[in-house]
Design a protein around this motif. Structure first.
Motif, mmCIF file in Angstrom:
data_model
loop_
_atom_site.group_PDB
_atom_site.id
_atom_site.type_symbol
_atom_site.label_atom_id
_atom_site.label_comp_id
_atom_site.label_asym_id
_atom_site.label_seq_id
_atom_site.Cartn_x
_atom_site.Cartn_y
_atom_site.Cartn_z
ATOM 1 N N CYS A 176 32.679 20.543 49.528
ATOM 2 C CA CYS A 176 31.664 19.699 49.615
ATOM 3 C C CYS A 176 32.271 18.100 49.749
ATOM 4 C CB CYS A 176 30.746 19.801 48.240
ATOM 5 S SG CYS A 176 29.621 18.473 48.267
ATOM 6 N N PRO B 121 22.757 18.002 40.477
ATOM 7 C CA PRO B 121 23.040 19.240 41.156
ATOM 8 C C PRO B 121 23.635 20.133 40.486
ATOM 9 C CG PRO B 121 24.043 17.388 42.417
ATOM 10 C CD PRO B 121 23.156 16.874 41.198
ATOM 11 N N ASP B 122 23.505 21.368 40.553
ATOM 12 C CA ASP B 122 24.429 22.303 39.746
ATOM 13 C C ASP B 122 25.847 22.568 40.326
ATOM 14 O OD1 ASP B 122 25.611 24.132 38.030
ATOM 15 O OD2 ASP B 122 23.957 25.654 38.319
ATOM 16 N N CYS B 123 26.682 21.488 40.613
ATOM 17 C CA CYS B 123 28.061 21.743 41.244
ATOM 18 C C CYS B 123 28.803 22.496 40.666
ATOM 19 C CB CYS B 123 28.807 20.267 41.497
ATOM 20 S SG CYS B 123 27.481 19.156 42.313
ATOM 21 N N GLN C 132 19.742 24.607 43.839
ATOM 22 C CA GLN C 132 21.163 24.160 43.439
ATOM 23 C C GLN C 132 21.836 22.728 43.733
ATOM 24 O OE1 GLN C 132 23.827 27.141 43.107
ATOM 25 N NE2 GLN C 132 25.105 25.712 42.177
ATOM 26 N N CYS C 133 21.316 22.574 44.969
ATOM 27 C CA CYS C 133 21.828 21.075 45.342
ATOM 28 C C CYS C 133 20.534 20.081 44.997
ATOM 29 C CB CYS C 133 22.348 20.874 46.692
ATOM 30 S SG CYS C 133 23.365 19.560 47.173
ATOM 31 N N TYR D 148 30.952 15.796 46.598
ATOM 32 C CA TYR D 148 31.608 16.218 45.253
ATOM 33 C C TYR D 148 33.176 15.886 45.286
ATOM 34 C CZ TYR D 148 33.229 18.893 41.176
ATOM 35 O OH TYR D 148 33.714 19.254 40.243
ATOM 36 N N ARG E 100 25.255 15.680 51.626
ATOM 37 C CA ARG E 100 26.336 15.914 50.762
ATOM 38 C C ARG E 100 27.487 16.579 51.078
ATOM 39 N NH1 ARG E 100 22.313 16.960 45.346
ATOM 40 N NH2 ARG E 100 21.929 14.486 45.188
ATOM 41 N N LEU E 101 27.147 17.839 51.771
ATOM 42 C CA LEU E 101 28.302 18.654 52.132
ATOM 43 C C LEU E 101 29.239 17.917 53.495
ATOM 44 C CD1 LEU E 101 26.791 22.188 52.753
ATOM 45 C CD2 LEU E 101 28.579 21.697 51.466
ATOM 46 N N ILE F 93 27.870 11.962 45.088
ATOM 47 C CA ILE F 93 26.746 12.892 45.053
ATOM 48 C C ILE F 93 25.482 11.807 45.003
ATOM 49 C CG2 ILE F 93 25.445 14.541 43.705
ATOM 50 C CD1 ILE F 93 28.273 15.857 43.094
ATOM 51 N N ILE G 253 31.591 24.068 46.389
ATOM 52 C CA ILE G 253 32.230 22.992 45.858
ATOM 53 C C ILE G 253 33.456 22.583 46.550
ATOM 54 C CG2 ILE G 253 33.526 24.515 43.807
ATOM 55 C CD1 ILE G 253 32.559 22.216 41.812
ATOM 56 N N CYS H 63 28.567 25.930 42.017
ATOM 57 C CA CYS H 63 28.037 25.805 43.630
ATOM 58 C C CYS H 63 29.063 26.578 44.201
ATOM 59 C CB CYS H 63 27.834 24.382 43.907
ATOM 60 S SG CYS H 63 27.700 24.252 45.588
ATOM 61 N N PHE I 278 18.384 26.417 49.011
ATOM 62 C CA PHE I 278 19.635 25.765 48.285
ATOM 63 C C PHE I 278 19.446 24.385 47.750
ATOM 64 C CE2 PHE I 278 24.100 24.126 48.476
ATOM 65 C CZ PHE I 278 24.633 24.981 47.720
HETATM 66 S S1 SF4 Z 1 28.859 20.861 45.108
HETATM 67 FE FE1 SF4 Z 1 27.429 19.829 44.185
HETATM 68 S S2 SF4 Z 1 26.722 18.377 45.767
HETATM 69 FE FE2 SF4 Z 1 27.917 19.583 46.751
HETATM 70 S S3 SF4 Z 1 26.746 20.951 47.842
HETATM 71 FE FE3 SF4 Z 1 27.249 21.934 45.785
HETATM 72 S S4 SF4 Z 1 25.597 21.570 44.222
HETATM 73 FE FE4 SF4 Z 1 25.469 20.150 46.131
#
Ligand code: SF4
Length: 351
Positions: A205, A194-196, A188-189, A208, A144-145, A213, A202, A199, A184
């Motif tokens: 990412c 996921p708790d964006c 979180q992810c 995102y 995702r990152l 996602i 964000i 984050c 993480f």
């Molecule tokens: S923004 Fe969301 S999808 Fe991206 S790393 Fe953070 S929690 Fe994960």
């Protein structure tokens, strides 16, 4: 540009769960925890970890133990080959390494049952080596990152993830960073939702930013499941019953079980009586087969097992039963390590 590894390790400092294997760099404890966590969630794994370390506090205790004692502690975790491999590795380390884990990934990976993940975890956490750990959480966070869409199931895909993780390490403590990314991903992810909004990454990412996602990481191909049919015989002879040890290279190797007849489909009572193995076991006897059998479906990662349990009472013994099975008092059954499927059956009987 954000220093991603610093953000992750800072996040880890403030958010990590207090877990016993995080309070030590001892390679033995790290190894035990990593093998347990490969097959269970942290909450369930914790009690197994405590019991394992209490019973086998170090590599010497594990090496000198009996495999049955290890399997008993392992009971319910599944993947029993991992427990057997731990026993082999413990003996190997005591005999050939004075009971001390080697520090290098290249040596660790030679140990029985130690794969890329465990070797990387031990090398980085215990010995500060720059060896990225790749598990489901790490794959998800990195995919995702950085917007990595390659499959995690191919060698090329894994190399891409590994290189990205290695680059992230820079001058950061590799053991801490590995644990930070895994945590993480756990907290979180997460796979779903996921708790964006909270984050700290964000702004950098890829998923995102590009609304990807739900499609990252690439979905895994489903594993084909083999379907098997197990007919179990719970034989009651006074206060005793009969078990055997599974010795073939199959699931549940070295665990105990009541007599089992594997067939192409579950046997009805009529088919059971006609079965060759049954005829052999009960020749010259007049068994009473209780008509109320119990069916249990049991699902493993690669296998779906349909099982049927018959209870059979006998007043005499045949040579087959005497020679092929171990006679045990019913109340001592719980002292043997048995597959979860059998435990489910006995729990049902106890109700
Ligand atoms: S923004 Fe969301 S999808 Fe991206 S790393 Fe953070 S929690 Fe994960």
């Amino acid at each position: 540009m954000k220093d991603i590894s610093k953000v992750l390790t800072d996040w880890y400092t403030h958010n990590k769960r207090d877990l016993p294997w995080r309070e030590t760099k001892n390679a033995y404890n790290i190894w035990v925890s990593e093998i347990i966590l490969q097959q269970t969630r942290v909450n369930q794994g914790l009690s197994y970890y405590y019991r394992f370390i209490e019973k086998f506090p170090d590599i010497f205790a594990l090496a000198s133990s009996d495999i049955d004692e290890i399997l008993k502690i392992w009971q319910g975790l599944g993947y029993y080959s991992r427990a057997r491999n731990m026993h082999i590795t413990a003996k190997d380390l005591v005999e050939n390494y004075n009971g001390i884990f080697p520090e290098e990934y290249s040596e660790l990976i030679q140990l029985k049952g130690v794969g890329d993940y465990t070797a990387s975890a031990i090398a980085s956490i215990s010995f500060n080596k720059k060896t990225p750990v790749l598990d489901g959480n790490v794959f998800r966070v990195l995919a995702r990152l950085f917007g990595i869409s390659e499959s995690t199931q191919t060698k090329t895909g894994k190399d891409i993830f590994k290189n990205n993780a290695k680059e992230l390490m820079g001058n950061t403590n590799p053991g801490i960073l590995n644990q930070a990314i895994m945590e993480f991903g756990s907290l979180q992810c997460t796979p779903l939702n996921p708790d964006c909004s909270s984050c700290p990454l964000i702004s950098v990412c890829f998923a995102y930013k590009h609304d990807l996602i739900s499609s990252l990481p690439a979905k895994k191909q489903k594993i084909k499941q083999t379907i098997r049919y197990f007919n179990y015989l719970y034989i009651i002879y006074g206060n005793e019953t009969f078990i055997e040890k599974r010795t073939k290279n199959d699931i549940w190797k070295l665990l105990y079980q009541i007599p089992l007849i594997e067939t192409g489909e579950l046997l009805s009572l009529t088919d059971l009586i006609k079965n060759k193995k049954i005829e052999e076991m009960f020749s010259n006897l007049t068994p009473t087969i209780e008509p109320d059998y119990i069916d249990i479906k049991h699902i493993l990662s690669h296998q779906k097992i349909y099982s049927r349990f018959y209870r059979i009472r006998i007043d005499n013994l045949s040579n087959t039963i005497l020679n092929e099975y171990i006679k045990v008092p019913v109340e001592k059954l719980s002292e043997y390590s048995i597959p979860v499927l059998l435990r489910k059956y006995f729990n049902l009987l106890d109700k």
